[in-house]
Scaffold this active site. Sequence first.
Site, PDB file in Angstrom:
ATOM      1  N   GLN A 103       4.620   5.557   3.506  1.00  0.00           N
ATOM      2  CA  GLN A 103       3.418   4.731   3.596  1.00  0.00           C
ATOM      3  C   GLN A 103       2.343   5.420   4.444  1.00  0.00           C
ATOM      4  O   GLN A 103       2.625   5.920   5.523  1.00  0.00           O
ATOM      5  CB  GLN A 103       3.748   3.377   4.198  1.00  0.00           C
ATOM      6  CG  GLN A 103       2.577   2.406   4.185  1.00  0.00           C
ATOM      7  CD  GLN A 103       2.910   1.082   4.845  1.00  0.00           C
ATOM      8  OE1 GLN A 103       2.873   0.951   6.057  1.00  0.00           O
ATOM      9  NE2 GLN A 103       3.263   0.097   4.032  1.00  0.00           N
ATOM     10  N   THR A 140      -6.781   5.229  -2.187  1.00  0.00           N
ATOM     11  CA  THR A 140      -6.782   6.454  -1.383  1.00  0.00           C
ATOM     12  C   THR A 140      -7.153   7.685  -2.199  1.00  0.00           C
ATOM     13  O   THR A 140      -8.068   8.424  -1.840  1.00  0.00           O
ATOM     14  CB  THR A 140      -5.398   6.662  -0.732  1.00  0.00           C
ATOM     15  OG1 THR A 140      -5.019   5.474  -0.043  1.00  0.00           O
ATOM     16  CG2 THR A 140      -5.444   7.818   0.246  1.00  0.00           C
ATOM     17  N   GLY A 141      -6.429   7.920  -3.290  1.00  0.00           N
ATOM     18  CA  GLY A 141      -6.748   9.071  -4.124  1.00  0.00           C
ATOM     19  C   GLY A 141      -6.648  10.386  -3.380  1.00  0.00           C
ATOM     20  O   GLY A 141      -5.642  10.702  -2.766  1.00  0.00           O
ATOM     21  N   GLU A 176      -2.560  13.106  -5.840  1.00  0.00           N
ATOM     22  CA  GLU A 176      -2.671  11.738  -6.335  1.00  0.00           C
ATOM     23  C   GLU A 176      -3.804  11.634  -7.355  1.00  0.00           C
ATOM     24  O   GLU A 176      -4.692  12.497  -7.418  1.00  0.00           O
ATOM     25  CB  GLU A 176      -2.920  10.791  -5.148  1.00  0.00           C
ATOM     26  CG  GLU A 176      -3.090   9.314  -5.478  1.00  0.00           C
ATOM     27  CD  GLU A 176      -1.917   8.718  -6.228  1.00  0.00           C
ATOM     28  OE1 GLU A 176      -1.725   9.079  -7.414  1.00  0.00           O
ATOM     29  OE2 GLU A 176      -1.218   7.876  -5.640  1.00  0.00           O
ATOM     30  N   ARG A 192      -6.562   0.066 -12.814  1.00  0.00           N
ATOM     31  CA  ARG A 192      -5.363   0.464 -12.074  1.00  0.00           C
ATOM     32  C   ARG A 192      -4.172   0.690 -12.991  1.00  0.00           C
ATOM     33  O   ARG A 192      -3.374   1.599 -12.759  1.00  0.00           O
ATOM     34  CB  ARG A 192      -4.982  -0.605 -11.038  1.00  0.00           C
ATOM     35  CG  ARG A 192      -5.943  -0.751  -9.884  1.00  0.00           C
ATOM     36  CD  ARG A 192      -5.391  -1.723  -8.851  1.00  0.00           C
ATOM     37  NE  ARG A 192      -4.184  -1.181  -8.216  1.00  0.00           N
ATOM     38  CZ  ARG A 192      -3.379  -1.907  -7.446  1.00  0.00           C
ATOM     39  NH1 ARG A 192      -3.630  -3.190  -7.228  1.00  0.00           N
ATOM     40  NH2 ARG A 192      -2.325  -1.363  -6.886  1.00  0.00           N
ATOM     41  N   HIS A 219       3.010  12.067  -5.089  1.00  0.00           N
ATOM     42  CA  HIS A 219       2.321  10.772  -5.024  1.00  0.00           C
ATOM     43  C   HIS A 219       2.754   9.855  -6.175  1.00  0.00           C
ATOM     44  O   HIS A 219       3.315  10.321  -7.171  1.00  0.00           O
ATOM     45  CB  HIS A 219       0.814  10.998  -5.073  1.00  0.00           C
ATOM     46  CG  HIS A 219       0.339  11.953  -4.033  1.00  0.00           C
ATOM     47  ND1 HIS A 219      -0.116  11.543  -2.799  1.00  0.00           N
ATOM     48  CD2 HIS A 219       0.276  13.307  -4.017  1.00  0.00           C
ATOM     49  CE1 HIS A 219      -0.444  12.604  -2.075  1.00  0.00           C
ATOM     50  NE2 HIS A 219      -0.213  13.688  -2.793  1.00  0.00           N
TER      51      HIS A 219
END
Length: 204
Positions: free
Chosen positions: A11, A21-22, A87, A114, A157
């Site tokens: 986390q 976040t990416g 990610e 998403r 990720h």
Amino acid sequence: MSTLILARHGQSIWNAENRFTGWVDVPLNEKGREEAALGGKRLAAEHVHVDRAFTSTLDRAVETGTIILDALGQADLEQVRAWELNERFYGALTGRDKAETAKRFGAEQVHIWRRSYATPPPGGESLEDTTNRTLPYFQGVVLKACREVSTVLVSAHGNSLRAIVKVLDGLSDDQVTRLEIPTGVPIVYELRNGKPLSKRVLDS
């Protein structure tokens, strides 16, 4: 025969804050470090020895890999960093609170951004886009390593690992959108010639 271990980073600070976040380099929080350490301990209990390690260029994945390797007594093993394992890039959603984003754009639209396979958020990547950049590296570099050595670790990720699991598990575009990759939990594949023979999730 070879072993491939996939580990989603523990986390991060923004995970805990429920933010997109990416590619932002957000560090792990204390819970994330504990998750990575527990994953490493579970691998150590199985006497795993990693021959080659790969990670993204983002600190949260690098640190997770480092913590796991330290638990295995292999802190000196180099992790090969590759942007292809980064990610998913969230574009205009980057840094936004997910609940506030749903209020602004509508929950249904945010759900599509998403969870659909092919629809990207504004200025960002869809899961399909992420898959298209991750898989050539995985197939050309990581699976090549699996044919050369006994055990390979990939610390990455949620979405880049979804792309990898999609191929290994033979998932459809729809199935992979519902796949959840837990943070800090090693997923262990036994491979023969790059094809999976078995899969285990070390969550207990």
